[in-house]
Design a protein around this motif. Structure first.
Motif, PDB file in Angstrom:
ATOM      1  N   ASN A 137       0.810  -1.283   0.377  1.00  0.00           N
ATOM      2  CA  ASN A 137      -0.193  -0.087  -0.134  1.00  0.00           C
ATOM      3  C   ASN A 137       0.508   1.209  -0.080  1.00  0.00           C
ATOM      4  O   ASN A 137       2.132   1.431  -0.198  1.00  0.00           O
ATOM      5  CB  ASN A 137      -0.618   0.595   1.377  1.00  0.00           C
ATOM      6  CG  ASN A 137       0.043  -0.262   2.781  1.00  0.00           C
ATOM      7  OD1 ASN A 137       1.354   0.237   2.735  1.00  0.00           O
ATOM      8  ND2 ASN A 137      -1.011  -1.091   3.761  1.00  0.00           N
ATOM      9  N   SER A 138       0.461   2.670   0.403  1.00  0.00           N
ATOM     10  CA  SER A 138       0.641   3.308   0.254  1.00  0.00           C
ATOM     11  C   SER A 138       2.171   3.858   1.502  1.00  0.00           C
ATOM     12  O   SER A 138       2.865   4.798   1.192  1.00  0.00           O
ATOM     13  CB  SER A 138       0.240   4.611   0.559  1.00  0.00           C
ATOM     14  OG  SER A 138      -0.303   4.729   1.538  1.00  0.00           O
ATOM     15  N   SER A 139       2.518   3.104   2.273  1.00  0.00           N
ATOM     16  CA  SER A 139       3.081   2.824   3.327  1.00  0.00           C
ATOM     17  C   SER A 139       4.800   2.523   3.019  1.00  0.00           C
ATOM     18  O   SER A 139       5.313   2.148   3.821  1.00  0.00           O
ATOM     19  CB  SER A 139       2.844   3.326   5.063  1.00  0.00           C
ATOM     20  OG  SER A 139       1.851   1.672   4.734  1.00  0.00           O
ATOM     21  N   ASP A 143       6.509  -0.271  -2.826  1.00  0.00           N
ATOM     22  CA  ASP A 143       4.503  -0.080  -3.917  1.00  0.00           C
ATOM     23  C   ASP A 143       4.125   1.728  -3.199  1.00  0.00           C
ATOM     24  O   ASP A 143       3.703   2.192  -4.279  1.00  0.00           O
ATOM     25  CB  ASP A 143       3.788  -0.942  -3.062  1.00  0.00           C
ATOM     26  CG  ASP A 143       3.638  -2.051  -3.764  1.00  0.00           C
ATOM     27  OD1 ASP A 143       4.353  -1.836  -4.820  1.00  0.00           O
ATOM     28  OD2 ASP A 143       3.633  -3.509  -3.465  1.00  0.00           O
ATOM     29  N   GLY A 144       4.469   1.710  -2.019  1.00  0.00           N
ATOM     30  CA  GLY A 144       4.457   3.261  -2.166  1.00  0.00           C
ATOM     31  C   GLY A 144       4.833   4.853  -2.655  1.00  0.00           C
ATOM     32  O   GLY A 144       4.368   5.467  -3.423  1.00  0.00           O
ATOM     33  N   VAL A 145       5.873   3.976  -2.965  1.00  0.00           N
ATOM     34  CA  VAL A 145       7.028   5.571  -4.267  1.00  0.00           C
ATOM     35  C   VAL A 145       5.936   4.868  -5.609  1.00  0.00           C
ATOM     36  O   VAL A 145       6.309   5.883  -6.275  1.00  0.00           O
ATOM     37  CB  VAL A 145       8.683   4.933  -4.284  1.00  0.00           C
ATOM     38  CG1 VAL A 145       9.285   5.614  -5.390  1.00  0.00           C
ATOM     39  CG2 VAL A 145       9.481   5.729  -2.685  1.00  0.00           C
ATOM     40  N   MET A 147       3.290   4.251  -6.236  1.00  0.00           N
ATOM     41  CA  MET A 147       1.727   4.793  -5.962  1.00  0.00           C
ATOM     42  C   MET A 147       1.618   5.884  -6.538  1.00  0.00           C
ATOM     43  O   MET A 147       1.005   6.506  -7.175  1.00  0.00           O
ATOM     44  CB  MET A 147       1.366   4.294  -4.872  1.00  0.00           C
ATOM     45  CG  MET A 147       0.177   2.480  -4.957  1.00  0.00           C
ATOM     46  SD  MET A 147       0.120   1.617  -3.891  1.00  0.00           S
ATOM     47  CE  MET A 147      -1.521   2.800  -3.646  1.00  0.00           C
ATOM     48  N   LYS A 148       2.558   7.047  -5.845  1.00  0.00           N
ATOM     49  CA  LYS A 148       3.056   8.037  -5.781  1.00  0.00           C
ATOM     50  C   LYS A 148       3.587   8.882  -6.964  1.00  0.00           C
ATOM     51  O   LYS A 148       3.132   9.869  -8.062  1.00  0.00           O
ATOM     52  CB  LYS A 148       3.660   8.919  -5.055  1.00  0.00           C
ATOM     53  CG  LYS A 148       3.340   8.865  -2.933  1.00  0.00           C
ATOM     54  CD  LYS A 148       4.265   9.445  -2.464  1.00  0.00           C
ATOM     55  CE  LYS A 148       3.694   8.382  -1.051  1.00  0.00           C
ATOM     56  NZ  LYS A 148       4.863   9.156   0.142  1.00  0.00           N
ATOM     57  N   LEU A 149       4.448   7.449  -8.124  1.00  0.00           N
ATOM     58  CA  LEU A 149       4.476   8.086  -8.886  1.00  0.00           C
ATOM     59  C   LEU A 149       3.989   7.896 -10.224  1.00  0.00           C
ATOM     60  O   LEU A 149       3.735   8.255 -11.779  1.00  0.00           O
ATOM     61  CB  LEU A 149       5.844   7.151  -9.366  1.00  0.00           C
ATOM     62  CG  LEU A 149       7.378   7.462  -8.429  1.00  0.00           C
ATOM     63  CD1 LEU A 149       8.212   6.911  -9.333  1.00  0.00           C
ATOM     64  CD2 LEU A 149       7.279   9.244  -9.306  1.00  0.00           C
ATOM     65  N   GLY A 150       2.298   7.594 -10.013  1.00  0.00           N
ATOM     66  CA  GLY A 150       1.380   7.014 -11.057  1.00  0.00           C
ATOM     67  C   GLY A 150       1.260   5.523 -11.496  1.00  0.00           C
ATOM     68  O   GLY A 150       0.802   5.632 -12.342  1.00  0.00           O
TER      69      GLY A 150
END
Length: 302
Positions: A137-139, A143-145, A147-150
């Motif tokens: 997940n985002s934490s 995977d968090g990085v 997800m932030k990069l789209g």
């Protein structure tokens, strides 16, 4: 002196041999005895002979764990030894030659400390650390990085096709530092004259590695392969903490040690768990014997 030698030797060995028999040999013998029963830990054990072993052969979870051990036995030693050899070569003889002495790359002493750092950490701490790295997940660190990069998360420990390889990556990360130090010790024992003579004959660094370093490190490589193979048969703590639902998803990361724990302490099937333990013992013993036999070669003197 001759008459007093044997009593002295017997007296000297009596205590350690007794301790070894009581705390090592006796538990193995007791495990084999329990594996012949259906003991559940509460009532008196009922003798079943080889019933647990016949059931073991028909157990899909057992064979799935064996499959995973086969992957571990190939991947863990190969990847760990390849990376450790590469770094050890750079740290010891990968730099420039100074005053006729072959040295490692700049900052090699610092890199040795960095590589060895995972060995200082307890296995449970390493597993918890990579729980954060692989969190889906985002934490999560990766995977968090993403997800932030789209990008979509990779879900390292959730996808059955990736889960085992993600755990292998952790095992490699934890083990590499020790084998860098082990191979570095072996390389430091190789006389620099051999490297100098090879360089005078026009040997490149690649040639030095494959034609000089590897043959002279063969005994150390043999020991490393056996140690890593034994580690591949264990891997209980890392798998237990990192895997989804203790060996999941859908049994994609289960190993024998985890199945032994599950059968003994979750289902109270101590006889069946002991049968698995005996199987694991003989598998480990067979692997070590075959590795030492197949990799045996004449020692190179220098």
């Amino acid at each position: 002196m001759r008459h007093g030698k044997y009593p002295f030797v017997v007296g000297f060995l009596a205590a350690p041999v007794t301790l070894y028999v009581v705390f090592v040999i006796a538990p193995y013998a007791q495990a084999f005895q329990i594996s012949m029963t259906n003991w559940r830990g509460f009532s008196a054990p009922e003798w079943t002979g080889f019933g647990n072993y016949r059931r073991l052969v028909q157990d899909d979870r057992f064979w799935k764990a064996i499959e995973h051990h086969a992957v571990l036995l190939v991947a863990l030693p190969l990847i760990t030894i390849a990376i450790a050899l590469f770094f050890a070569f750079l740290l010891n003889v990968g730099g420039r030659s100074t005053g006729g002495q072959r040295r490692g790359v700049w900052g090699s002493n610092f890199y040795r400390v960095v590589f060895f750092f995972p060995q200082v950490l307890a296995v449970a701490i390493v597993a918890v650390l990579f729980q954060t790295v692989y969190r889906p997940n985002s934490s999560g660190l990766i995977d968090g990085v993403l997800m932030k990069l789209g990008f979509d998360p990779v879900l390292f420990l959730v996808k059955p096709s990736l889960a085992l390889w993600s755990i292998i990556a952790v095992l490699v990360w934890q083990a590499v530092g020790f084998y860098v130090v082990l191979f570095s010790a072996g390389m430091s024992a190789i006389p620099s004259d051999i490297y100098e003579a090879a360089e005078m004959d026009g040997a490149t660094r690649v040639t030095l590695f494959f034609r000089v370093t590897l043959p002279l490190l063969w005994d150390t490589l043999q020991v490393a392969w056996v140690y890593l193979g034994i580690a591949a048969f264990d891997a209980f703590a890392i798998v237990s903490v990192l895997s989804v639902d203790n060996g999941g998803p859908d049994g994609a990361t289960t190993v024998l040690a985890l199945e032994i724990y599950r059968n003994a302490f979750v289902y109270s099937k101590y006889g069946y768990a002991s049968a698995m333990g005996v199987a694991l013992f003989f598998l480990t013993l067979t692997f070590a014997a075959l590795t030492l036999r197949l990799s045996k070669r004449e020692s190179v003197e220098y």
